[in-house]
Design a protein around this motif. Structure first.
Motif, PDB file in Angstrom:
ATOM      1  N   PRO A 138      97.537  54.764  67.425  1.00  0.00           N
ATOM      2  CA  PRO A 138      98.050  56.096  67.760  1.00  0.00           C
ATOM      3  C   PRO A 138      99.207  56.547  66.874  1.00  0.00           C
ATOM      4  CG  PRO A 138      97.729  54.794  69.749  1.00  0.00           C
ATOM      5  CD  PRO A 138      97.543  53.867  68.591  1.00  0.00           C
ATOM      6  N   THR A 139      99.992  55.588  66.372  1.00  0.00           N
ATOM      7  CA  THR A 139     101.138  55.936  65.537  1.00  0.00           C
ATOM      8  C   THR A 139     100.787  56.032  64.056  1.00  0.00           C
ATOM      9  OG1 THR A 139     101.746  53.612  65.233  1.00  0.00           O
ATOM     10  CG2 THR A 139     102.699  54.761  67.135  1.00  0.00           C
ATOM     11  N   GLY A 140      99.618  55.525  63.693  1.00  0.00           N
ATOM     12  CA  GLY A 140      99.270  55.471  62.285  1.00  0.00           C
ATOM     13  C   GLY A 140      99.844  54.267  61.569  1.00  0.00           C
ATOM     14  N   TRP A 141     100.490  53.375  62.320  1.00  0.00           N
ATOM     15  CA  TRP A 141     101.085  52.169  61.744  1.00  0.00           C
ATOM     16  C   TRP A 141     100.340  50.930  62.243  1.00  0.00           C
ATOM     17  CZ3 TRP A 141     104.924  52.283  58.107  1.00  0.00           C
ATOM     18  CH2 TRP A 141     105.586  53.497  57.931  1.00  0.00           C
ATOM     19  N   LEU A 142     100.307  49.905  61.400  1.00  0.00           N
ATOM     20  CA  LEU A 142      99.635  48.649  61.718  1.00  0.00           C
ATOM     21  C   LEU A 142     100.550  47.467  61.440  1.00  0.00           C
ATOM     22  CD1 LEU A 142      96.182  49.340  60.010  1.00  0.00           C
ATOM     23  CD2 LEU A 142      96.657  49.438  62.471  1.00  0.00           C
ATOM     24  N   ILE A 143     100.415  46.437  62.267  1.00  0.00           N
ATOM     25  CA  ILE A 143     101.096  45.156  62.021  1.00  0.00           C
ATOM     26  C   ILE A 143     100.130  44.242  61.297  1.00  0.00           C
ATOM     27  CG2 ILE A 143     102.157  43.133  63.079  1.00  0.00           C
ATOM     28  CD1 ILE A 143     102.636  44.970  65.575  1.00  0.00           C
ATOM     29  N   ARG A 144     100.576  43.686  60.199  1.00  0.00           N
ATOM     30  CA  ARG A 144      99.770  42.714  59.452  1.00  0.00           C
ATOM     31  C   ARG A 144     100.560  41.424  59.330  1.00  0.00           C
ATOM     32  NH1 ARG A 144      95.588  45.497  56.859  1.00  0.00           N
ATOM     33  NH2 ARG A 144      95.919  47.759  56.693  1.00  0.00           N
ATOM     34  N   ASP A 145      99.903  40.303  59.624  1.00  0.00           N
ATOM     35  CA  ASP A 145     100.550  39.016  59.365  1.00  0.00           C
ATOM     36  C   ASP A 145      99.628  38.154  58.519  1.00  0.00           C
ATOM     37  OD1 ASP A 145      99.398  36.502  60.828  1.00  0.00           O
ATOM     38  OD2 ASP A 145      99.277  38.060  62.355  1.00  0.00           O
ATOM     39  N   THR A 146     100.217  37.296  57.738  1.00  0.00           N
ATOM     40  CA  THR A 146      99.441  36.422  56.850  1.00  0.00           C
ATOM     41  C   THR A 146      99.364  34.997  57.372  1.00  0.00           C
ATOM     42  OG1 THR A 146     101.376  35.859  55.490  1.00  0.00           O
ATOM     43  CG2 THR A 146     100.115  37.813  54.850  1.00  0.00           C
ATOM     44  N   LEU A 147      99.869  34.759  58.584  1.00  0.00           N
ATOM     45  CA  LEU A 147      99.829  33.412  59.164  1.00  0.00           C
ATOM     46  C   LEU A 147      98.541  33.173  59.943  1.00  0.00           C
ATOM     47  CD1 LEU A 147     101.194  30.708  59.735  1.00  0.00           C
ATOM     48  CD2 LEU A 147     102.461  31.818  61.594  1.00  0.00           C
ATOM     49  N   SER A 148      98.028  34.206  60.579  1.00  0.00           N
ATOM     50  CA  SER A 148      96.816  34.048  61.385  1.00  0.00           C
ATOM     51  C   SER A 148      95.638  33.596  60.531  1.00  0.00           C
ATOM     52  CB  SER A 148      96.452  35.366  62.067  1.00  0.00           C
ATOM     53  OG  SER A 148      97.435  35.749  62.995  1.00  0.00           O
ATOM     54  N   ALA A 149      94.790  32.802  61.140  1.00  0.00           N
ATOM     55  CA  ALA A 149      93.580  32.309  60.474  1.00  0.00           C
ATOM     56  C   ALA A 149      92.457  32.291  61.497  1.00  0.00           C
ATOM     57  CB  ALA A 149      93.816  30.911  59.900  1.00  0.00           C
ATOM     58  N   HIS A 150      91.286  31.909  61.048  1.00  0.00           N
ATOM     59  CA  HIS A 150      90.188  31.741  61.997  1.00  0.00           C
ATOM     60  C   HIS A 150      89.402  30.491  61.641  1.00  0.00           C
ATOM     61  CE1 HIS A 150      87.126  33.034  59.079  1.00  0.00           C
ATOM     62  NE2 HIS A 150      87.900  34.050  58.771  1.00  0.00           N
ATOM     63  N   ILE A 151      88.661  30.028  62.625  1.00  0.00           N
ATOM     64  CA  ILE A 151      87.839  28.835  62.457  1.00  0.00           C
ATOM     65  C   ILE A 151      86.572  29.034  63.285  1.00  0.00           C
ATOM     66  CG2 ILE A 151      88.682  27.456  64.427  1.00  0.00           C
ATOM     67  CD1 ILE A 151      88.985  25.158  62.253  1.00  0.00           C
ATOM     68  N   HIS A 152      85.510  28.377  62.884  1.00  0.00           N
ATOM     69  CA  HIS A 152      84.273  28.419  63.679  1.00  0.00           C
ATOM     70  C   HIS A 152      84.294  27.175  64.565  1.00  0.00           C
ATOM     71  CE1 HIS A 152      80.126  28.474  64.867  1.00  0.00           C
ATOM     72  NE2 HIS A 152      79.872  29.568  64.152  1.00  0.00           N
ATOM     73  N   PRO A 153      84.588  27.310  65.861  1.00  0.00           N
ATOM     74  CA  PRO A 153      84.822  26.121  66.688  1.00  0.00           C
ATOM     75  C   PRO A 153      83.711  25.075  66.624  1.00  0.00           C
ATOM     76  CG  PRO A 153      85.491  28.080  67.869  1.00  0.00           C
ATOM     77  CD  PRO A 153      84.787  28.552  66.629  1.00  0.00           C
ATOM     78  N   ARG A 154      82.461  25.494  66.722  1.00  0.00           N
ATOM     79  CA  ARG A 154      81.371  24.510  66.753  1.00  0.00           C
ATOM     80  C   ARG A 154      81.194  23.846  65.394  1.00  0.00           C
ATOM     81  NH1 ARG A 154      77.182  28.243  70.387  1.00  0.00           N
ATOM     82  NH2 ARG A 154      78.553  28.317  72.230  1.00  0.00           N
ATOM     83  N   GLN A 155      81.299  24.620  64.327  1.00  0.00           N
ATOM     84  CA  GLN A 155      81.225  24.029  62.992  1.00  0.00           C
ATOM     85  C   GLN A 155      82.387  23.066  62.773  1.00  0.00           C
ATOM     86  OE1 GLN A 155      81.060  27.147  60.076  1.00  0.00           O
ATOM     87  NE2 GLN A 155      78.940  27.692  60.535  1.00  0.00           N
ATOM     88  N   ALA A 156      83.569  23.466  63.220  1.00  0.00           N
ATOM     89  CA  ALA A 156      84.757  22.634  63.010  1.00  0.00           C
ATOM     90  C   ALA A 156      84.631  21.292  63.716  1.00  0.00           C
ATOM     91  CB  ALA A 156      85.995  23.381  63.495  1.00  0.00           C
ATOM     92  N   LEU A 157      84.130  21.312  64.959  1.00  0.00           N
ATOM     93  CA  LEU A 157      83.968  20.047  65.676  1.00  0.00           C
ATOM     94  C   LEU A 157      82.907  19.174  65.040  1.00  0.00           C
ATOM     95  CD1 LEU A 157      84.250  20.977  69.453  1.00  0.00           C
ATOM     96  CD2 LEU A 157      86.017  20.181  67.903  1.00  0.00           C
ATOM     97  N   SER A 158      81.826  19.785  64.568  1.00  0.00           N
ATOM     98  CA  SER A 158      80.789  18.997  63.884  1.00  0.00           C
ATOM     99  C   SER A 158      81.357  18.351  62.618  1.00  0.00           C
ATOM    100  CB  SER A 158      79.600  19.889  63.523  1.00  0.00           C
ATOM    101  OG  SER A 158      78.935  20.337  64.685  1.00  0.00           O
ATOM    102  N   ALA A 159      82.154  19.123  61.873  1.00  0.00           N
ATOM    103  CA  ALA A 159      82.753  18.587  60.652  1.00  0.00           C
ATOM    104  C   ALA A 159      83.745  17.476  60.972  1.00  0.00           C
ATOM    105  CB  ALA A 159      83.438  19.710  59.877  1.00  0.00           C
ATOM    106  N   LEU A 160      84.544  17.666  62.004  1.00  0.00           N
ATOM    107  CA  LEU A 160      85.550  16.666  62.371  1.00  0.00           C
ATOM    108  C   LEU A 160      84.887  15.383  62.862  1.00  0.00           C
ATOM    109  CD1 LEU A 160      88.552  16.189  62.531  1.00  0.00           C
ATOM    110  CD2 LEU A 160      88.611  17.450  64.697  1.00  0.00           C
TER     111      LEU A 160
END
Length: 347
Positions: A138-160
């Protein structure tokens, strides 16, 4: 000196991470999982690795920050050893700024990130570029962070799991004999067992539901808007989640709550409107009474250990949970924050 033996009960992300950390330090490791790897909450589909806000800093936020920074090397090592993908990628996250008060708060948090994140990651407040892969603001502004990541839980457990067996560890599905030091990483059922034995609440299970769409947004940041995590995976899918349900009858069924999440996501992000649904998921996440992970000495057995209570941040916490548990079990070094110890959920 004989090789230390470690038995981990539970094949979720905490259990496998502890096993992996101990294995890399030379221990002989056995994982016993009654059902299947990722049978509990770790076998979900969302995989949002997102930090707490950079303000009111405490041990929990510092621990999570350290773990998210560790992940950049930790998961690629798992992939190299196993030869399997984990779905890990640090692409950041974008959030809308809803009003002027939120804009002031977001800018203050940007200054907090400079202090607490120590230039290892950044939090910025930028004007919207009007792309299709942005949350409406609504304000036209966005928060961006470079710390967040993602993982595929099922793939990650299979790999681990594959990395563990590749390095000589043992994974047993079903019943198995415990050898050496024992670590209990048995999810919400383990928390309920402790509560029953001690006749006091120490934690419970919170149901979550999520949906997976067939939409290719590979390399895009994850989005957070209207309490929804929208995560683009590296296999060309997008996960949307999740609910938080204290009361439920069927722990693995999906229902109208998930339909509502999907409706809200498609309304907010028209780019997802025509994406086919590939999967619907529901499961129970372990939440300790303290709301922090419960790691350290087991409250019922002075000779055993516990790694539980990952709740919504289990994958983000897992790399460091594995390392501090290995410190404690193999070296007798207690580097666990007091707020994470079982005692914090027993008061």
């Amino acid at each position: 000196m004989s090789t230390p033996e470690i038995t981990v009960r539970g094949g979720g992300v905490f259990g496998l991470s502890v096993a992996w950390a101990c294995l890399k330090r030379g221990a002989k490791v056995r994982v016993i999982e009654r059902r299947a790897i990722g049978a509990g909450a770790s076998g979900g589909i969302v995989g949002a690795l997102a930090p707490h806000t950079p303000e009111n800093w405490n041990d929990k936020k510092q621990f999570q920050f350290d773990s998210l920074i560790m992940a950049r090397d930790w998961w690629p090592e798992v992939e190299t050893v196993s030869g399997l993908p984990s779905g890990y990628m640090r692409t950041g996250r974008v959030q809308p700024v809803m009003d002027d008060k939120g804009l002031d708060l977001a800018r203050a948090r940007s200054k907090g990130a400079q202090i607490f994140w120590k230039n290892l990651a950044h939090w910025s407040v930028d004007q919207s570029a009007g792309t299709t892969w942005e949350p409406p603001s609504p304000t036209g502004w966005l928060i961006r962070d470079t710390l967040s990541a993602h993982i595929h839980p099922r793939q990650a457990l299979s790999a681990l799991a594959a990395a563990i067996t590749t390095r000589g560890g043992e994974i047993i599905l079903g019943d198995g004999e415990a050898r050496g030091q024992v670590v209990h990483a048995t999810g919400y059922e383990g928390l309920l067992e402790i509560a029953k034995e001690m006749d006091q609440p120490v934690g419970n299970g919170v149901k979550g539901q999520a949906v997976l769409l067939n939409h290719d947004a590979i390399g895009q940041p994850q989005l957070f808007a209207d309490a929804l995590h929208i995560v683009p995976h590296l296999d060309g899918t997008v996960a949307i989640g999740s609910t938080s349900e204290r009361e439920f009858d069927d722990p693995t069924s999906t229902d109208g709550r998930l339909d509502d999440i999907l409706r809200r996501a498609r309304l907010a992000f028209p780019v997802l409107a025509g994406a086919p649904v590939l999967a619907r998921w529901a499961g129970i996440r372990p939440r300790a009474k303290s709301r922090a992970p419960m790691i350290g000495g087991h409250p019922l057995d002075p000779d055993a250990f516990i790694a539980n209570g990952g709740f919504k941040i289990g994958f983000g916490m897992a790399p460091k949970v594995g390392e501090v548990m290995a410190d404690l079990i193999l070296e007798g070094r207690d580097t666990i924050p007091d707020s994470f110890k079982p005692e914090a959920s027993l008061t």
